[in-house]
Design an enzyme around this catalytic site. Structure first.
Site, PDB file in Angstrom:
ATOM      1  N   GLU A   1     -20.017  20.457  24.691  1.00 49.19           N
ATOM      2  CA  GLU A   1     -19.337  19.222  24.272  1.00 49.19           C
ATOM      3  C   GLU A   1     -18.288  18.843  25.325  1.00 49.19           C
ATOM      4  O   GLU A   1     -18.004  17.669  25.537  1.00 49.19           O
ATOM      5  CB  GLU A   1     -18.654  19.428  22.901  1.00 49.19           C
ATOM      6  CG  GLU A   1     -17.951  18.176  22.392  1.00 49.19           C
ATOM      7  CD  GLU A   1     -17.264  18.352  21.030  1.00 49.19           C
ATOM      8  OE1 GLU A   1     -17.271  19.471  20.463  1.00 49.19           O
ATOM      9  OE2 GLU A   1     -16.687  17.360  20.543  1.00 49.19           O
TER      10      GLU A   1
ATOM     11  N   GLU B   1     -10.185  -8.856   0.997  1.00 45.38           N
ATOM     12  CA  GLU B   1     -11.274  -7.873   0.986  1.00 45.38           C
ATOM     13  C   GLU B   1     -11.583  -7.312  -0.392  1.00 45.38           C
ATOM     14  O   GLU B   1     -12.718  -6.960  -0.691  1.00 45.38           O
ATOM     15  CB  GLU B   1     -10.939  -6.683   1.890  1.00 45.38           C
ATOM     16  CG  GLU B   1     -10.949  -6.968   3.359  1.00 45.38           C
ATOM     17  CD  GLU B   1      -9.591  -7.400   3.877  1.00 45.38           C
ATOM     18  OE1 GLU B   1      -8.740  -7.814   3.046  1.00 45.38           O
ATOM     19  OE2 GLU B   1      -9.375  -7.327   5.096  1.00 45.38           O
TER      20      GLU B   1
ATOM     21  N   GLN C   1     -14.947  27.776  17.354  1.00 43.81           N
ATOM     22  CA  GLN C   1     -15.578  27.615  18.679  1.00 43.81           C
ATOM     23  C   GLN C   1     -14.570  27.996  19.772  1.00 43.81           C
ATOM     24  O   GLN C   1     -14.929  28.600  20.784  1.00 43.81           O
ATOM     25  CB  GLN C   1     -16.071  26.176  18.843  1.00 43.81           C
ATOM     26  CG  GLN C   1     -17.124  25.801  17.797  1.00 43.81           C
ATOM     27  CD  GLN C   1     -17.571  24.338  17.872  1.00 43.81           C
ATOM     28  OE1 GLN C   1     -17.041  23.548  18.648  1.00 43.81           O
ATOM     29  NE2 GLN C   1     -18.561  23.979  17.069  1.00 43.81           N
TER      30      GLN C   1
ATOM     31  N   SER D   1       0.845  -1.194   0.000  1.00 42.04           N
ATOM     32  CA  SER D   1       0.000   0.000   0.000  1.00 42.04           C
ATOM     33  C   SER D   1       0.887   1.254   0.000  1.00 42.04           C
ATOM     34  O   SER D   1       2.110   1.151   0.025  1.00 42.04           O
ATOM     35  CB  SER D   1      -0.936  -0.013   1.205  1.00 42.04           C
ATOM     36  OG  SER D   1      -0.174  -0.076   2.380  1.00 42.04           O
TER      37      SER D   1
ATOM     38  N   LYS E   1      -1.665   5.505  -5.135  1.00 41.25           N
ATOM     39  CA  LYS E   1      -2.685   5.122  -6.113  1.00 41.25           C
ATOM     40  C   LYS E   1      -3.702   6.249  -6.312  1.00 41.25           C
ATOM     41  O   LYS E   1      -4.101   6.545  -7.438  1.00 41.25           O
ATOM     42  CB  LYS E   1      -3.394   3.866  -5.595  1.00 41.25           C
ATOM     43  CG  LYS E   1      -4.127   3.144  -6.652  1.00 41.25           C
ATOM     44  CD  LYS E   1      -4.504   1.710  -6.264  1.00 41.25           C
ATOM     45  CE  LYS E   1      -4.294   1.317  -4.844  1.00 41.25           C
ATOM     46  NZ  LYS E   1      -5.482   0.930  -4.120  1.00 41.25           N
ATOM     47  N   GLY E   2      -4.082   6.881  -5.197  1.00 41.98           N
ATOM     48  CA  GLY E   2      -5.067   7.967  -5.269  1.00 41.98           C
ATOM     49  C   GLY E   2      -4.536   9.129  -6.092  1.00 41.98           C
ATOM     50  O   GLY E   2      -5.242   9.695  -6.930  1.00 41.98           O
TER      51      GLY E   2
ATOM     52  N   GLN F   1       6.308  -8.280 -11.421  1.00 41.96           N
ATOM     53  CA  GLN F   1       5.868  -9.471 -12.167  1.00 41.96           C
ATOM     54  C   GLN F   1       4.855 -10.273 -11.346  1.00 41.96           C
ATOM     55  O   GLN F   1       3.833 -10.722 -11.863  1.00 41.96           O
ATOM     56  CB  GLN F   1       7.075 -10.361 -12.495  1.00 41.96           C
ATOM     57  CG  GLN F   1       8.099  -9.704 -13.410  1.00 41.96           C
ATOM     58  CD  GLN F   1       9.320 -10.596 -13.595  1.00 41.96           C
ATOM     59  OE1 GLN F   1       9.211 -11.801 -13.637  1.00 41.96           O
ATOM     60  NE2 GLN F   1      10.496  -9.985 -13.697  1.00 41.96           N
TER      61      GLN F   1
ATOM     62  N   CYS G   1     -13.967  25.455  12.198  1.00 42.28           N
ATOM     63  CA  CYS G   1     -14.942  24.642  12.916  1.00 42.28           C
ATOM     64  C   CYS G   1     -14.644  24.678  14.422  1.00 42.28           C
ATOM     65  O   CYS G   1     -14.906  25.685  15.057  1.00 42.28           O
ATOM     66  CB  CYS G   1     -14.981  23.234  12.339  1.00 42.28           C
ATOM     67  SG  CYS G   1     -16.571  22.444  12.625  1.00 42.28           S
TER      68      CYS G   1
ATOM     69  N   GLU H   1     -11.328  24.091   3.814  1.00 41.97           N
ATOM     70  CA  GLU H   1     -10.193  23.326   3.269  1.00 41.97           C
ATOM     71  C   GLU H   1     -10.601  22.330   2.191  1.00 41.97           C
ATOM     72  O   GLU H   1      -9.795  21.973   1.342  1.00 41.97           O
ATOM     73  CB  GLU H   1      -9.435  22.618   4.400  1.00 41.97           C
ATOM     74  CG  GLU H   1     -10.148  21.454   5.096  1.00 41.97           C
ATOM     75  CD  GLU H   1     -11.031  21.876   6.262  1.00 41.97           C
ATOM     76  OE1 GLU H   1     -11.513  23.034   6.270  1.00 41.97           O
ATOM     77  OE2 GLU H   1     -11.275  21.034   7.156  1.00 41.97           O
TER      78      GLU H   1
ATOM     79  N   LEU I   1       1.441   3.451  -2.345  1.00 38.81           N
ATOM     80  CA  LEU I   1       2.239   3.733  -3.539  1.00 38.81           C
ATOM     81  C   LEU I   1       1.775   5.015  -4.234  1.00 38.81           C
ATOM     82  O   LEU I   1       2.361   5.423  -5.228  1.00 38.81           O
ATOM     83  CB  LEU I   1       2.141   2.569  -4.539  1.00 38.81           C
ATOM     84  CG  LEU I   1       2.727   1.235  -4.090  1.00 38.81           C
ATOM     85  CD1 LEU I   1       2.569   0.200  -5.193  1.00 38.81           C
ATOM     86  CD2 LEU I   1       4.199   1.397  -3.730  1.00 38.81           C
TER      87      LEU I   1
ATOM     88  N   HIS J   1     -15.984  24.161   6.796  1.00 44.01           N
ATOM     89  CA  HIS J   1     -14.659  23.609   6.442  1.00 44.01           C
ATOM     90  C   HIS J   1     -14.210  24.063   5.056  1.00 44.01           C
ATOM     91  O   HIS J   1     -14.423  23.352   4.065  1.00 44.01           O
ATOM     92  CB  HIS J   1     -14.712  22.075   6.478  1.00 44.01           C
ATOM     93  CG  HIS J   1     -14.772  21.531   7.864  1.00 44.01           C
ATOM     94  ND1 HIS J   1     -13.651  21.298   8.623  1.00 44.01           N
ATOM     95  CD2 HIS J   1     -15.829  21.203   8.634  1.00 44.01           C
ATOM     96  CE1 HIS J   1     -14.012  20.829   9.808  1.00 44.01           C
ATOM     97  NE2 HIS J   1     -15.328  20.762   9.843  1.00 44.01           N
TER      98      HIS J   1
HETATM   99  N1  GLN Z   1     -16.582  19.107  17.918  1.00 44.69           N
HETATM  100  C1  GLN Z   1     -17.161  20.264  17.331  1.00 44.69           C
HETATM  101  C2  GLN Z   1     -18.628  20.060  16.984  1.00 44.69           C
HETATM  102  O1  GLN Z   1     -19.093  18.974  16.873  1.00 44.69           O
HETATM  103  C3  GLN Z   1     -16.387  20.720  16.115  1.00 44.69           C
HETATM  104  C4  GLN Z   1     -16.427  19.758  14.988  1.00 44.69           C
HETATM  105  C5  GLN Z   1     -15.387  20.042  13.953  1.00 44.69           C
HETATM  106  O2  GLN Z   1     -14.421  20.766  14.211  1.00 44.69           O
HETATM  107  N2  GLN Z   1     -15.513  19.455  12.801  1.00 44.69           N
HETATM  108  O3  GLN Z   1     -19.337  21.022  16.798  1.00 44.69           O
END
Ligand code: GLN
Length: 541
Positions: free
Chosen positions: A409, A151, A389, A13, A17-18, A193, A385, A513, A15, A511
């Protein structure tokens, strides 16, 4: 009729591939084809949502809220085709669907078996991706795992059937292998091979081989591999070790004519290749001067893949700002002691702090201390995210003096639950305690950094979180100066906050990113790195 390319891997694995599948996708897009990518994952989890980042790296989220394998992030960075739940197929999903149909009696009393029922389900999921858009030209199917794994057998069998049913030129096999170097500096072709033999045993003859090797394979080695493996010599390619960037790989394959050979095998007439965006990305790469150091303060620091899209987005932002971005990975746990946090951060000489997403209590106070340090020392800060917070909790504790301010949380008994579940926030009762997932709209407020970045009030980004900025504390918090700079269109939820009197301190509940690309850096990452670069220039002068 659309074509299929099955990308499998052998020998071991990791290598790439993605990246190989994505790079091929980029090249075919460059030839004007409409490409889709699908990942087949042999694990039994239905999706990646429940997996620890330590197990499988980051969870990539699609617009429609699927929690998928991080390979979909590669697809999104290299290719333009839309990605949704349909682009990720796992053994768990396949069995789940088949068992449900069996319970509904839809197999009319027949014995339900791996072949044909499981393989049919796999095939129907793969063809569904092509059917979603009638203009699809090519579907590239990446089969997770290594040939020989128990698998992945049903996926390879489904691929074999499709190659047989579609006909040679409509479905081809691209196989990735390893050419190791044994002491004495000799390159060894034997594992390749064996790997091709293992493929042949499944009934698939690879049409194209991509060999991962320390350096470009010479003609004689390619000829030898071709002869032993039953492929044409010009269909043996090298994915050699690079020191530049993975984003050069499409161009490296292009120079070896991978796309031309693949098009020939599929009987598609060769057309002009437009790779301007990739060439210009490499120009940006080569033009980078100087370095900015970005401290990533999180809890899964040992595993690079856990924040993969964040790291990639920072790299893209470096390209956009003509500066190299150095990742300084800072575990938040040792920062929990307030008296030590500043010292540790000073020592790492960072030009910016990024707190990425995360779940669970460990290291939270370290992140809060890092945010305090960045706010007070006017160091650019980007909160994603959980990182947003953290900005709110830090502000409530330090500026408003609510020492026990927290997210429910982490502390259910706090008197100041500045981040909480919507159902805990009376009188709003519309939002359940389920995770908010996938694409939704935010509206940016005028005169804010977030609006300056996007250049458009209407922002569409993906979410993956359960907790929200508490509306019960909205007035006090914004009254004390923290800027609330974007909201859901109905105004019900806070989507972004910014520090006042600060060079660049911004947090978003979504998010960004996931949408950054090497050829188009995400505006928030771009502006964050611009601010960090400005600080780096100032501090070195
Ligand atoms: N734990 C936080 C929430 O559920 C932030 C989640 C996150 O950063 N993706 O709101």
């Amino acid at each position: 009729m659309n074509k299929y390319i099955f990308v499998s891997g052998g020998v071991c694995s990791s290598l790439g591939k993605g990246v190989a599948a994505s790079s091929l996708g980029a090249l075919l897009e460059g030839r004007g084809l409409n490409v889709r990518l699908v990942k087949c994952d042999p694990y039994i989890n239905v999706d990646a949502g429940t997996m620890s980042p330590y197990q499988h790296g980051e969870v990539y989220v699609t617009d429609d809220g699927a929690e998928t394998d991080l390979d979909l992030g590669n697809y999104a960075r290299f290719t333009r085709g839309p990605l949704s739940r349909a682009n990720s197929v796992t053994t768990g999903q396949v069995y789940d669907a088949v068992i449900r149909k069996e319970r509904e009696g839809r197999y009319l009393g027949r014995t339900v078996q791996v072949i044909p029922h499981i393989t049919d389900e796999i095939k129907s999921r793969i063809t569904a991706v092509a059917k979603e858009d009638p203009d699809t030209d090519v579907v590239i199917v990446e089969i997770g795992g290594t040939v020989g794994d128990i698998e992945s057998i049903p996926f390879l069998e489904a691929a074999r059937q499709m190659i047989h049913e579609c006909g040679k030129s409509n479905a081809i096999s691209v196989h990735l292998t390893l050419i190791p170097e044994v002491a004495g500096a000799e390159l060894k072709t034997k594992p390749t091979q064996h790997s091709v033999k293992a493929m042949q045993e499944t009934g698939i003859q690879p049409d194209v081989l991509i060999c991962r090797a320390p350096a470009m394979l010479d003609e004689a080695t390619r000829r030898k591999i071709a002869q032993f493996c039953n492929v044409e010599t010009d269909a043996v390619f090298t994915s050699y070790n690079i020191t530049t960037t993975i984003y050069e790989i499409p161009l490296i394959f292009y120079r070896q004519k991978l796309d031309q050979v693949v098009l020939r095998k599929m009987g598609v007439e060769s057309r002009h290749a437009d790779l301007k965006a990739w060439h210009s990305m490499m120009d940006h790469f080569n033009a980078q001067t100087g370095t900015v150091r970005i401290g990533i303060v999180g809890k899964y620091m040992e595993l690079h893949d856990a924040y993969k899209s964040v790291y990639e987005a920072l790299f893209h932002a470096g390209l956009a700002n003509a500066v190299k971005v150095e990742l300084v990975k800072i575990d938040s746990t040792p920062l929990e002691e307030s008296s030590k946090a500043g010292g540790i951060l000073e020592e790492r000489t960072v030009d910016g702090i990024l707190v990425p997403g995360g779940f669970g209590q460990r290291g939270i106070n370290g992140m809060v201390n890092a945010a305090s340090w960045a706010r007070e020392n006017k160091v650019p800060y980007f909160g994603i995210c959980l990182g947003m917070q953290i900005m709110v909790i830090e502000w409530a504790r330090k500026v408003l003096g609510w020492e026990d301010a927290d997210s429910t949380e982490f502390n259910q008994d706090t008197r100041h639950p500045v981040i909480s579940l919507m159902e805990e926030q009376e009188p709003v009762v519309n939002y359940g305690a389920t995770m908010r997932l996938g694409k939704s709209e935010s509206l940016a407020e005028p005169g804010t950094r977030i609006l300056a970045a996007y250049g458009n009030r209407h922002i569409f980004e993906r979410h993956r979180h359960r907790y929200e900025f508490s509306n019960n504390h909205r007035d006090k918090i914004s009254g004390s100066g923290l800027k609330l700079t974007a909201f859901t269109p109905d105004g019900a939820l806070v989507e972004s906050v910014e520090w006042p009197d600060h060079p660049w301190g911004l947090g978003v509940q979504f998010h960004p990113e996931f949408k950054s690309r090497p050829t188009a850096a995400h505006p928030l990452f771009r502006d964050f790195i611009a601010a960090a670069k400005e600080r780096a220039n100032r501090t070195t002068k």
